[in-house]
Design a protein around this motif. Structure first.
Motif, PDB file in Angstrom:
ATOM      1  N   ALA A 138     -91.074 -76.491 -21.765  1.00  0.00           N
ATOM      2  CA  ALA A 138     -89.499 -76.580 -22.037  1.00  0.00           C
ATOM      3  C   ALA A 138     -88.492 -77.235 -21.833  1.00  0.00           C
ATOM      4  O   ALA A 138     -87.401 -77.732 -21.435  1.00  0.00           O
ATOM      5  N   ASP A 197     -85.778 -83.555 -29.369  1.00  0.00           N
ATOM      6  CA  ASP A 197     -87.821 -83.708 -28.833  1.00  0.00           C
ATOM      7  C   ASP A 197     -88.039 -84.746 -28.295  1.00  0.00           C
ATOM      8  O   ASP A 197     -88.419 -85.797 -29.272  1.00  0.00           O
ATOM      9  N   PRO A 240     -91.312 -82.671 -35.326  1.00  0.00           N
ATOM     10  CA  PRO A 240     -90.710 -82.134 -34.859  1.00  0.00           C
ATOM     11  C   PRO A 240     -89.428 -81.443 -35.387  1.00  0.00           C
ATOM     12  O   PRO A 240     -88.750 -81.995 -36.009  1.00  0.00           O
ATOM     13  N   TYR A 273     -92.499 -76.155 -31.578  1.00  0.00           N
ATOM     14  CA  TYR A 273     -92.026 -77.290 -31.516  1.00  0.00           C
ATOM     15  C   TYR A 273     -92.234 -78.521 -32.555  1.00  0.00           C
ATOM     16  O   TYR A 273     -91.145 -79.233 -33.102  1.00  0.00           O
TER      17      TYR A 273
END
Length: 820
Positions: free
Chosen positions: A659, A282, A277, A254
């Motif tokens: 996720a 995200d 990120p 990530y």
């Protein structure tokens, strides 16, 4: 929570002067005299700091009093100098001496990012540094919350509202803000690991807000709502969203990392890592983390969530946290600060800035407490809300600035203006549904009017007593009249709160009203808005119901609630209905039931706050919520003509799926063990409208199926922005995908089917229902959420029971869904 919404709509108010100091200077090498760029200049134990520029100069603006300023730079000794109190502008220069301090060896493989080696050591020691390793601990917590207006739409608007004065209060970027809400809390916080329990004893609380009529709920909400976020967890929940931590187990998937510096943070020599990120959309952070060079623990984190993240109504979140080691080893937060910028709802309205600071001290690692100690998660000390000024001055962890001290007085002044009083009253009605008139509240508004095929225009007026009348007794009721059927309907209820510490209450009620089969079940969970909207249009299987009931509800212990109910109901169907009385074999058109039921709900992590005479749930946490119910129909009691037994059970849980976003599943099952008229069966709710409702099956017709034995599974997977964030043109819209499925098994015994006669009382064929048989009812759906930030479109496929020509195999439903 409606009070918070009310506050947000009173945006235009102001704050008087705030004292500031400006510290400037230059940092040089004591030996060579050369200017030192990028030196960290900061105030210890705060989030205030700045680096020097290319020429060694710095400028530091202080909004709170400080006694010294400190500089720290890799290879040099840390140095602090005193700040003169009361001097608005002063210059403080530093000459740093070289330091022979040697770092632990960090071996970096050829071509490898040097930050990766540090992160691997963080992962290796993550468990031993995590506070969750501690069996029990406690500390004193001081928290302060402030809500302010920023980015006003213009002087003309401010003049129209007539509540603004000049303000020198500023946000982190130096822009003016106008506070309209402020609260403080001082508490003792306790934690047990096995089983996991928390408790907070609020020793003092102080709340003030523009338009705030009742501060009780805010005092309690402040006590339970603040979070010392634990970044050692893989996922952190902020605004009901799951953010991945920069030190999560899957950190490489990530984040990008850069090693920027090594320096002192307090007494700890730390590695400073920049994190960002990999994908801007995200739910991840960007900013800096400081890792202790000897223990590889997280010493400090200063991160933010930018506009690119897939969150509604929020333009940015900043989060700063400092941690310190306990005597047992794991690290605990000692200061947490969060700021959040709420986006404009329209061009005519300003932004909202929310700032929350939590300070912890007197941390102690203790032996675990007995489980009973945590039965009530939040308690108030005697006179917690009436502490004098001297108490606050002696017990605050940080002294208030001059501007903060004047906020309370300014808010009191604004609340006394006629305009604010009018706005407060209007928003209380719109949000809460009731208009408060002294000891009586009129409402709720959603039920005031409806139109349907049976009643025509339905007009309803209701009222209830409020806490100004009594903090124990509540009397409520309504009267309604239909212009078409020309019938009066009414309800009256008396409720008494037995105990607020371990909440328990009793109540009795009587009602005569028009209802619909399927919407009478005791286990039905539906919002007031859904129940009100169900009275519009064509009423399916309407019944004139006369019901007398009594109940007792109590909290056995934390997270476990029981409810015992007795009801006597007279059913007079308003459609062609008949059933065979199993005792006489004669056809009857109405019936009476008397029943007692026992319901048990287990919600381990559910948290409540009190709002007047009601409790408001702040959520049920990550644990499943289990509900059990047993109903016994009593034959020949108060003219009852039906005796039966019924069992129902359910489990519902919201699960974080990493996720993939979040999943919500719900399992329900039940069985009726006796012969009953079909209105008492489990009537599975269909939906023939264009609008989606979670309480119904989207492509099932109204009263299409009923069962006396059933089991169902409902599942939703919310992907947040997982897939659409990767599409360049779509990700700007912040749309989100979701998938859903419903599976229903059910059957009806031959004995219950035999109670349905071929013709009714007037000789016409009886309209019946279908049974599911050996084939389950299955719906699968998918769709797009967050269209225009509130619209959800569902595409639904019906996969079974397709034999009828008029059965819809595919449908599109819409719903309004506000979600961050």
């Amino acid at each position: 929570m409606s009070k918070l919404i009310t506050l947000f709509l009173f945006l235009l108010c102001c704050l008087p002067l705030q004292a500031q100091q400006l510290i400037t200077g230059k940092v040089k090498d004591a030996v060579t005299g050369e200017a030192l760029p990028f030196v960290s200049v900061f105030i210890k134990n705060t989030g205030t700091g700045t680096p020097t520029n290319d020429h060694g100069h710095y400028s530091l603006k202080l909004t709170k009093p400080a006694d010294s300023v400190t500089v720290s730079f890799m290879g040099y000794k840390m140095q602090s100098k005193a700040i003169k109190a009361g001097v608005a502008r002063q210059s403080i220069d530093f000459n740093l001496e070289p330091n022979a301090y040697s770092l632990q060896e960090v071996v970096v493989r050829p071509g490898e990012n040097p930050a990766f080696k540090i992160m691997r050591r963080v992962m290796a020691r993550k468990e031993q540094n995590d506070k969750r390793l501690l069996a029990a601990y406690q500390y004193e917590a001081y928290s302060i919350m402030q809500l302010s207006v920023e980015n006003l739409p213009g002087k003309k608007k401010a003049t129209e509202v007539q509540v603004l004065t000049d303000s020198t209060a500023t946000n982190r970027k130096g822009k003016k803000v106008y506070p309209f809400f402020m609260s403080e809390s001082l508490s003792d916080f306790y934690y047990n690991r096995d089983p996991e329990r928390t408790k907070e004893v609020v020793k003092a609380s102080k709340v003030a807000g523009v338009g705030l009529q009742d501060s009780d709920i805010f005092s309690e909400l402040l006590g339970v709502s603040y979070r010392n976020y634990n970044f050692y967890q893989n996922w952190l929940t902020i605004l009901n969203k799951s953010f991945v931590s920069p030190i999560a187990d899957s950190w490489k998937l990530y984040y990008e990392y850069d090693l920027e510096d090594s320096l002192f943070v307090g007494e700890s020599w730390c590695y400073k890592l920049k994190v960002a990120p990999k994908r801007p959309q995200d739910l991840a952070f960007k900013g800096y983390i400081w890792i202790s060079a000897d223990t590889y623990a997280l010493r400090k984190i200063d991160v933010e969530v930018g506009r690119g993240a897939n969150i509604n109504y929020v333009e940015g979140i900043s989060l700063t946290q400092e941690l310190a080691p306990t005597i047992a080893g794991p690290w605990l937060p000692v200061r947490t600060e969060m700021t959040m910028h709420v986006a404009k709802l329209s061009k005519a309205l300003p932004n909202i800035l929310a700032r929350i600071v939590v300070s912890n001290k007197d941390v102690r690692v203790t032996e675990p407490y007995q489980a009973a100690f945590f039965d009530k998660p939040t308690e108030y000390a005697s006179k917690a809300q009436s502490k004098e000024l001297d108490f606050w001055q002696n017990h605050r962890h940080d002294s208030l600035s001059t501007s903060d001290q004047l906020v309370y007085a300014r808010i009191d002044s604004l609340n006394n203006t006629p305009q604010i009083k009018r706005y407060t009253e209007l928003m209380t009605i719109l949000v809460g549904g009731y208009k408060k008139l002294g000891k009586i509240s009129i409402g709720p508004l959603p039920y005031a009017y409806a139109y349907n095929n049976i009643e025509g225009h339905r007009l309803q007026l209701g009222a209830k007593t409020n806490i100004n009348f009594s903090n124990r007794w509540e009397l409520s009721g309504f009267a309604a009249y239909g212009t078409k059927d020309e019938k009066l309907k009414y309800n009256t209820q008396l409720r008494y709160i037995l105990n607020r510490e371990r909440w328990s209450e009793v109540g009795v009620s009587y009602e005569e009203d028009l209802q619909q089969i399927g919407l009478i079940a005791d286990k039905l969970v539906a919002t007031k808005l859904f129940m009100a909207s169900s009275r519009f249009g064509k009423l399916e299987k309407p019944v004139m119901l006369k019901e007398a009931s009594a109940y007792y509800q109590s909290e056995l212990f934390r997270g476990v609630t029981q409810r015992i109910t007795f009801s006597n109901r007279i059913y007079n169907p308003q459609f062609d209905f008949a059933y065979l009385d199993p005792k006489t074999g004669e056809v009857a058109g109405s019936f009476t039931t008397s029943a007692v039921s026992y319901a048990l709900q287990i919600a381990r992590k559910e948290v409540f706050v009190e709002n007047g005479n009601d409790r408001v749930s702040l959520g049920k946490g990550k644990w499943p919520v289990i509900s059990l119910r047993y109903t016994l129909g009593l034959d020949n009691v108060l003219n009852s003509s039906v005796g039966y037994q019924r069992f129902d059970a359910g489990i519902r849980q919201k699960v974080r799926t990493g996720a993939l976003g979040t999943a919500i599943y719900e399992l329900q099952a039940g069985r009726i063990l006796s012969e009953v008229p079909y209105p008492l069966l489990e009537v599975h709710l269909g939906n023939e409208t264009l609008f989606y409702s979670k309480s119904t099956y989207s492509l099932m017709k109204s009263f299409e199926f009923a069962s006396d034995t059933y089991a169902s599974l409902s599942y939703e997977q919310h992907f947040e922005g997982l897939f659409l964030n990767s599409l360049p043109l779509v990700r700007r819209l912040k749309w989100r995908l979701f998938a859903a499925g419903d599976v229903l098994y059910g059957s009806v015994s031959h004995k219950n089917l035999a109670l349905i006669p071929p013709t009714g009382l007037n000789g016409t064929p009886q309209e019946s229902f279908k049974t599911l048989g050996n084939t389950p009812y299955v719906e699968l759906g998918y769709g797009v959420d967050n269209i225009f930030k509130f619209l959800r479109i569902h595409f639904v496929h019906r996969l079974t029971h397709l034999s009828d020509a008029d059965t819809d195999k595919f449908g599109i439903k819409a719903s309004v869904h506000f979600k961050l």
